[in-house]
Design a protein around this motif. Structure first.
Motif: not given
Length: 253
Positions: A122-134
């Motif tokens: 999981v890494v930050p998504l610009q502006g407060g969200g996140v991006l991760g992988y199943l």
């Protein structure tokens, strides 16, 4: 232990400068030098939550959503924020809110959502969200059903089912549809949030799987996160997670 020490622990994890410009996170009312008998953790400050704190013998409430989000021009019994403020002051209850600073913090609200879904890397998504992988790709319908079950959603809004496996997932809890464009730019397979405007759904067909959980549903595990943060840093502080469901939205199913 003083209110000040609880605030220091919270702001060590989620510094106030991380909050958005429109926000009003931080101490809402109360005295920083007061001794804390116990802290009740909640998503929203309501009269029922404050009475729960009184019954538990807690003189501090730590919430996600600020009690004082918009300025008050009077303090009467005309609105719930006014009544809550009066009730807190009458009972010497300090109220603190960790809002968008907790959303934007590393390992904050969106990371907790990712954790509940079992996302990895999981890494930050610009502006407060996140991006991760199943761990492995999942069919859209299966993925959305799992999201619905994990977050106990009475209903889950979504766009047309994507005809490819879901592998990467962008998340922004609460009113997070402003992150949709970034999720598309990052080529995420799915985007989850708590609220989304009608017109934002258009133009995303076959590009990204949208899942809209409901604001409360998306942020409900914030109480668990606050318990973890304070429990780790202040192990001697009596902590209670509210048993009040403060979701103001009901669903006719």
């Amino acid at each position: 232990m003083k209110v000040r020490e609880v605030i220091e622990a919270l702001e060590h994890f989620a510094p106030l400068p991380l909050q958005e410009s429109y926000d009003n996170a931080g101490l809402q009312c109360g005295l920083t030098e007061a001794e804390v008998s116990g802290a009740l953790l909640c998503l929203d400050v309501t009269e029922e939550v404050l009475r729960e704190a009184i019954d538990l013998g807690c003189n501090m409430v730590v919430a996600h959503h600020p009690l004082l989000f918009r300025p008050l021009r009077q303090v009467t019994d005309a609105t719930e924020p006014e009544r809550c403020l009066r009730l807190a002051l009458q009972n010497d209850i300090a109220v603190y809110a960790a809002h968008t600073n907790l959303d934007n913090a590393e390992d904050g609200v969106n990371y907790m959502m990712a954790e509940k879904l079992g996302l990895m890397d999981v890494v930050p998504l610009q502006g407060g969200g996140v991006l991760g992988y199943l761990p492995a790709g999942e069919p859209s319908e299966f993925f959305l059903e799992r999201v619905k079950e994990t977050f106990r959603c009475p209903c889950l809004m979504h766009n047309r089912m994507l005809e490819r496996p879901i592998e990467s997932v962008a998340i922004c809890g609460g009113a997070g549809d402003f992150q949709l464009d970034e999720a598309l730019r990052q080529e995420a397979d799915a985007f989850l949030t708590g609220e989304m405007h009608y017109h934002r759904y258009f133009g995303c067909e076959d590009r990204i799987q949208i899942g809209v959980l409901g604001h409360y549903e998306s942020e409900q595990f914030t109480v668990e996160l606050l318990n973890r943060v304070l429990g780790d840093r202040l192990p001697n502080l009596p902590l209670y997670m509210t048993e009040v469901n403060t979701n103001p939205i009901n669903y006719l199913i």
